[in-house]
Structures are given as C-alpha cells and as structure tokens.
Design an enzyme around this catalytic site. Structure first.
Site, PDB file in Angstrom:
ATOM      1  N   GLY A 175      -1.676   1.209   6.475  1.00 40.72           N
ATOM      2  CA  GLY A 175      -1.092  -0.112   6.688  1.00 40.72           C
ATOM      3  C   GLY A 175      -2.088  -1.244   6.537  1.00 40.72           C
ATOM      4  CD  GLU A 176      -7.009  -0.778   9.305  1.00 37.64           C
ATOM      5  OE1 GLU A 176      -8.057  -1.355   8.951  1.00 37.64           O
ATOM      6  OE2 GLU A 176      -6.991   0.260  10.003  1.00 37.64           O
ATOM      7  CB  SER A 177      -4.583  -5.894   3.790  1.00 36.93           C
ATOM      8  OG  SER A 177      -5.499  -6.519   4.670  1.00 36.93           O
TER       9      SER A 177
ATOM     10  CB  ILE B 286      -4.036  -1.352   0.711  1.00 41.44           C
ATOM     11  CG1 ILE B 286      -3.127  -0.673   1.744  1.00 41.44           C
ATOM     12  CG2 ILE B 286      -3.301  -1.484  -0.620  1.00 41.44           C
ATOM     13  CD1 ILE B 286      -1.907  -1.490   2.124  1.00 41.44           C
TER      14      ILE B 286
END
Length: 203
Positions: A85-87, A90
């Site tokens: 979920g962490e940008s 990603i």
C-alpha cells in the site's frame, strides 16, 4: 507466510539459505517457490533496506520481457507478488520493473526508462479507475491518451499504442491475488515460458 524475519532465520539455521544471504538465491526463492504469501513477498521487495533493494533487482532480473507489450509484461510482474500500500514501496518496485522492461524492449518506442515508469503508473491508476466499483465516472480512452501527452522525452507516444493499452486494461483487470495457488496457464505465462526456454541456467 506468518513472519518474514523468523522465517528467513529458520531457513538460515537449517542451512537452506546462505549466511550472509545471497540476493540472487533469495530472489529465486521468492519468485519460484509455490505457496508463498504474495503480500509478504511484496512487503519484502518494497523495503528500503540495502539487502532488500538487491533482492528486488535480482528478482526483476528473473523475468524475460522480450517480445511482450508493456501491459502483458506488467501483468506478469504484478502476478508474482501483491503491490504494497505504501507509495514509496510501489515507487521502488515500478522503477525496477521499468528499467528491466526498457532494457529488453523489442522496439524503440520508448525514449527512456522514465517513459516506461510514468506509463506504468498511468496503467495502474487506469486499472483502479476502470475496475473499482467506487469510481462512478470512468476515464475515457481520449482522457487516458490526453493524460499521457508528451511523456516520451517531450513527445507523444503513438496514439494506436496507447489505445491498445487502454482497451487491454479496461477489458481485463490486473490480477492482484494474495496467494499463489495452482499455476493457471494464461497468455502472459505462456509468453514468459517461451522466453525462458531460450536460455538455460544452472539449477
């Protein structure tokens, strides 16, 4: 699948992985071991620790993207783990993918790996837009093409290419499963299998 740190310590204790750990061995373990929790793999690969970054690089090198369109390559990559979920995580993963895909691209359509990077983000956002029921007003093909203007070193990518990507994503969502169950043969896996038969490597 329950605790990555304890799991890897257990493997080290039983001499199943080297100590200090070998990034290529860990990458192969994550890539080819059936039954691993894909969320755990994604969290490990997205970690900023130096060892994890080395494993991510080697993990990406286990893929053969030659002859694949960008959406097919990205699907194949994203099927092997679940995006965290962490940008920032990603960001690291998409960057590693973009570099590998750019170095193996069959045509000269992309001016740099930065173009691939931007377009990957655009495709992931398009996937959410088209397939998330909470999004009421869906993006049109023209809007998608307009959003990706001048991303190729200041120039536009071919409209037909972007149109094909839009149609592919809008009709077929990215498969973002959490567990690797029985391997299901699909066009992405078939292309990857064909690519892997062209090179032989030691077990």
């Amino acid at each position: 699948n329950r605790d990555e740190k304890k799991g890897l310590e257990y493997l080290k204790y039983n001499h199943l992985v080297s100590d200090p750990p070998d990034p290529m061995a860990l990458a192969s373990f994550f890539r080819f071991t059936p039954g691993l929790d894909k969320t755990m793999i994604g969290d490990y690969l997205g970690d900023p620790d130096e060892l994890h970054l080395s494993v991510l690089k080697r993990f990406t090198q286990t893929f053969e993207f030659t002859g694949m369109n960008l959406d097919t390559a990205l699907r194949t990559f994203l099927e092997s783990f679940r995006l965290p979920g962490e940008s920032q995580k990603i960001e690291r993963m998409i960057e590693a993918f973009s570099e590998r895909f750019y170095n193996q691209q069959s045509s000269e359509i992309f001016a740099s790996k930065d173009t691939v990077h931007i377009l990957c983000y655009s495709l992931i956002m398009l996937n959410t837009d088209q397939h998330n029921p909470q999004v009421k007003k869906k993006m049109t093909e023209d809007e998608f093409i307009r959003n990706n203007r001048a991303i190729n070193a200041g120039k536009d990518l071919p409209r037909e290419y972007l149109s094909e990507l839009f149609q592919s994503i809008s009709t077929n969502a990215f498969a973002l499963s959490t567990h690797s169950g029985p391997v299901e043969m699909n066009p992405n896996r078939w292309i990857e299998l064909m690519n892997r038969t062209r090179t032989t490597q030691p077990l």
